[in-house]
Design a protein around this motif. Structure first.
Motif, PDB file in Angstrom:
ATOM      1  N   ALA A 177       3.024  -5.657  -1.266  1.00 28.74           N
ATOM      2  CA  ALA A 177       1.957  -6.544  -0.806  1.00 28.74           C
ATOM      3  C   ALA A 177       1.282  -5.989   0.446  1.00 28.74           C
ATOM      4  N   THR A 178       2.076  -5.453   1.371  1.00 35.23           N
ATOM      5  CA  THR A 178       1.516  -4.885   2.590  1.00 35.23           C
ATOM      6  C   THR A 178       0.692  -3.644   2.289  1.00 35.23           C
ATOM      7  N   LEU A 179       1.172  -2.816   1.376  1.00 37.66           N
ATOM      8  CA  LEU A 179       0.414  -1.631   0.982  1.00 37.66           C
ATOM      9  C   LEU A 179      -0.924  -2.032   0.380  1.00 37.66           C
ATOM     10  N   LEU A 180      -0.917  -3.027  -0.477  1.00 37.44           N
ATOM     11  CA  LEU A 180      -2.162  -3.469  -1.097  1.00 37.44           C
ATOM     12  C   LEU A 180      -3.132  -4.042  -0.067  1.00 37.44           C
ATOM     13  N   GLN A 181      -2.607  -4.709   0.961  1.00 37.94           N
ATOM     14  CA  GLN A 181      -3.459  -5.179   2.059  1.00 37.94           C
ATOM     15  C   GLN A 181      -4.071  -3.995   2.791  1.00 37.94           C
ATOM     16  N   ALA A 182      -3.271  -2.970   3.039  1.00 34.76           N
ATOM     17  CA  ALA A 182      -3.758  -1.776   3.726  1.00 34.76           C
ATOM     18  C   ALA A 182      -4.844  -1.084   2.909  1.00 34.76           C
TER      19      ALA A 182
ATOM     20  N   GLU B 235     -14.591  12.581   2.818  1.00 28.12           N
ATOM     21  CA  GLU B 235     -13.606  13.028   3.804  1.00 28.12           C
ATOM     22  C   GLU B 235     -14.004  12.587   5.211  1.00 28.12           C
ATOM     23  N   LYS B 236     -15.261  12.734   5.566  1.00 31.02           N
ATOM     24  CA  LYS B 236     -15.717  12.324   6.898  1.00 31.02           C
ATOM     25  C   LYS B 236     -15.639  10.810   7.063  1.00 31.02           C
ATOM     26  N   ILE B 237     -15.956  10.090   6.011  1.00 34.42           N
ATOM     27  CA  ILE B 237     -15.859   8.624   6.055  1.00 34.42           C
ATOM     28  C   ILE B 237     -14.404   8.213   6.261  1.00 34.42           C
ATOM     29  N   ALA B 238     -13.480   8.871   5.564  1.00 34.52           N
ATOM     30  CA  ALA B 238     -12.053   8.556   5.710  1.00 34.52           C
ATOM     31  C   ALA B 238     -11.574   8.846   7.129  1.00 34.52           C
ATOM     32  N   ILE B 239     -12.018   9.956   7.697  1.00 47.34           N
ATOM     33  CA  ILE B 239     -11.618  10.307   9.064  1.00 47.34           C
ATOM     34  C   ILE B 239     -12.176   9.293  10.056  1.00 47.34           C
ATOM     35  N   MET B 240     -13.420   8.898   9.898  1.00 43.70           N
ATOM     36  CA  MET B 240     -14.016   7.906  10.802  1.00 43.70           C
ATOM     37  C   MET B 240     -13.296   6.564  10.681  1.00 43.70           C
ATOM     38  N   ALA B 241     -12.967   6.170   9.471  1.00 43.81           N
ATOM     39  CA  ALA B 241     -12.236   4.908   9.276  1.00 43.81           C
ATOM     40  C   ALA B 241     -10.871   4.987   9.939  1.00 43.81           C
ATOM     41  N   ALA B 242     -10.177   6.115   9.762  1.00 44.70           N
ATOM     42  CA  ALA B 242      -8.864   6.283  10.377  1.00 44.70           C
ATOM     43  C   ALA B 242      -8.966   6.248  11.897  1.00 44.70           C
ATOM     44  N   LEU B 243      -9.960   6.911  12.464  1.00 42.66           N
ATOM     45  CA  LEU B 243     -10.143   6.903  13.915  1.00 42.66           C
ATOM     46  C   LEU B 243     -10.444   5.500  14.427  1.00 42.66           C
ATOM     47  N   ASN B 244     -11.330   4.799  13.746  1.00 41.13           N
ATOM     48  CA  ASN B 244     -11.676   3.437  14.165  1.00 41.13           C
ATOM     49  C   ASN B 244     -10.462   2.515  14.109  1.00 41.13           C
ATOM     50  N   MET B 245      -9.708   2.587  13.031  1.00 48.95           N
ATOM     51  CA  MET B 245      -8.553   1.705  12.872  1.00 48.95           C
ATOM     52  C   MET B 245      -7.445   2.063  13.867  1.00 48.95           C
ATOM     53  N   THR B 246      -7.260   3.347  14.123  1.00 46.56           N
ATOM     54  CA  THR B 246      -6.261   3.774  15.095  1.00 46.56           C
ATOM     55  C   THR B 246      -6.656   3.317  16.490  1.00 46.56           C
TER      56      THR B 246
ATOM     57  N   ASP C  96      -1.001   2.331  -8.819  1.00 49.30           N
ATOM     58  CA  ASP C  96      -2.321   2.924  -8.929  1.00 49.30           C
ATOM     59  C   ASP C  96      -3.249   2.116  -8.038  1.00 49.30           C
ATOM     60  N   ILE C  97      -3.886   2.797  -7.085  1.00 47.51           N
ATOM     61  CA  ILE C  97      -4.799   2.133  -6.165  1.00 47.51           C
ATOM     62  C   ILE C  97      -6.167   2.783  -6.251  1.00 47.51           C
ATOM     63  N   SER C  98      -7.174   2.073  -5.751  1.00 43.65           N
ATOM     64  CA  SER C  98      -8.530   2.606  -5.754  1.00 43.65           C
ATOM     65  C   SER C  98      -9.111   2.454  -4.356  1.00 43.65           C
ATOM     66  N   ILE C  99      -9.599   3.576  -3.828  1.00 40.56           N
ATOM     67  CA  ILE C  99     -10.271   3.583  -2.531  1.00 40.56           C
ATOM     68  C   ILE C  99     -11.594   4.314  -2.727  1.00 40.56           C
ATOM     69  N   MET C 100     -12.672   3.632  -2.401  1.00 39.96           N
ATOM     70  CA  MET C 100     -14.023   4.173  -2.551  1.00 39.96           C
ATOM     71  C   MET C 100     -14.274   4.677  -3.979  1.00 39.96           C
ATOM     72  N   GLY C 101     -13.725   3.949  -4.958  1.00 41.63           N
ATOM     73  CA  GLY C 101     -13.938   4.298  -6.348  1.00 41.63           C
ATOM     74  C   GLY C 101     -13.077   5.440  -6.854  1.00 41.63           C
ATOM     75  N   ARG C 102     -12.233   5.986  -6.010  1.00 43.18           N
ATOM     76  CA  ARG C 102     -11.342   7.064  -6.431  1.00 43.18           C
ATOM     77  C   ARG C 102      -9.947   6.500  -6.637  1.00 43.18           C
ATOM     78  N   GLU C 103      -9.331   6.938  -7.708  1.00 35.18           N
ATOM     79  CA  GLU C 103      -8.012   6.439  -8.078  1.00 35.18           C
ATOM     80  C   GLU C 103      -6.921   7.327  -7.491  1.00 35.18           C
TER      81      GLU C 103
END
Length: 103
Positions: free
Chosen positions: A27-32, A53-64, A9-16
């Motif tokens: 451990a690597t997944l938790l770092q990600a 959704e837009k925040i997730a896309i921007m984060a993915a683009l920046n990290m990629t 169970d993980i939490s990203i931006m307060g969503r489970e």
């Protein structure tokens, strides 16, 4: 012998979310998860992007983009290397597509 797959169970931006991963990669997944959550909070706090959704896309683009700009020891440019692989794959696909019978 197959590796044990765990449900986390993980939490990203307060969503489970519940995700599966091999036990050896937990451990690597938790770092990600931590990195993604931090980046998404930074984007949201800048106030220029609204909506999860837009925040997730921007984060993915920046990290990629950062990943593709990375150079590994020995001077290998990952982005350039990936573009060369993609080009070679396209060339091979085009040649194979012309072949109706190989033998």
């Amino acid at each position: 012998m197959s590796e044990i797959i765990k449900q986390l169970d993980i939490s990203i931006m307060g969503r489970e979310f519940r995700v599966a991963c091999p036990e050896s990669e937990e451990a690597t997944l938790l770092q990600a998860v931590q990195l993604l959550d931090t980046r998404m909070h930074e984007i949201r706090n800048n106030g220029k992007v609204i909506g999860l959704e837009k925040i997730a896309i921007m984060a993915a683009l920046n990290m990629t983009h950062e990943f593709l700009q990375t150079k590994v020891p020995g001077g290998i440019d990952i982005g350039s290397f990936q573009r060369r692989i993609d080009s070679m794959n396209s060339t091979v696909d085009a040649v194979l597509q012309e072949q109706t019978e190989l033998f």
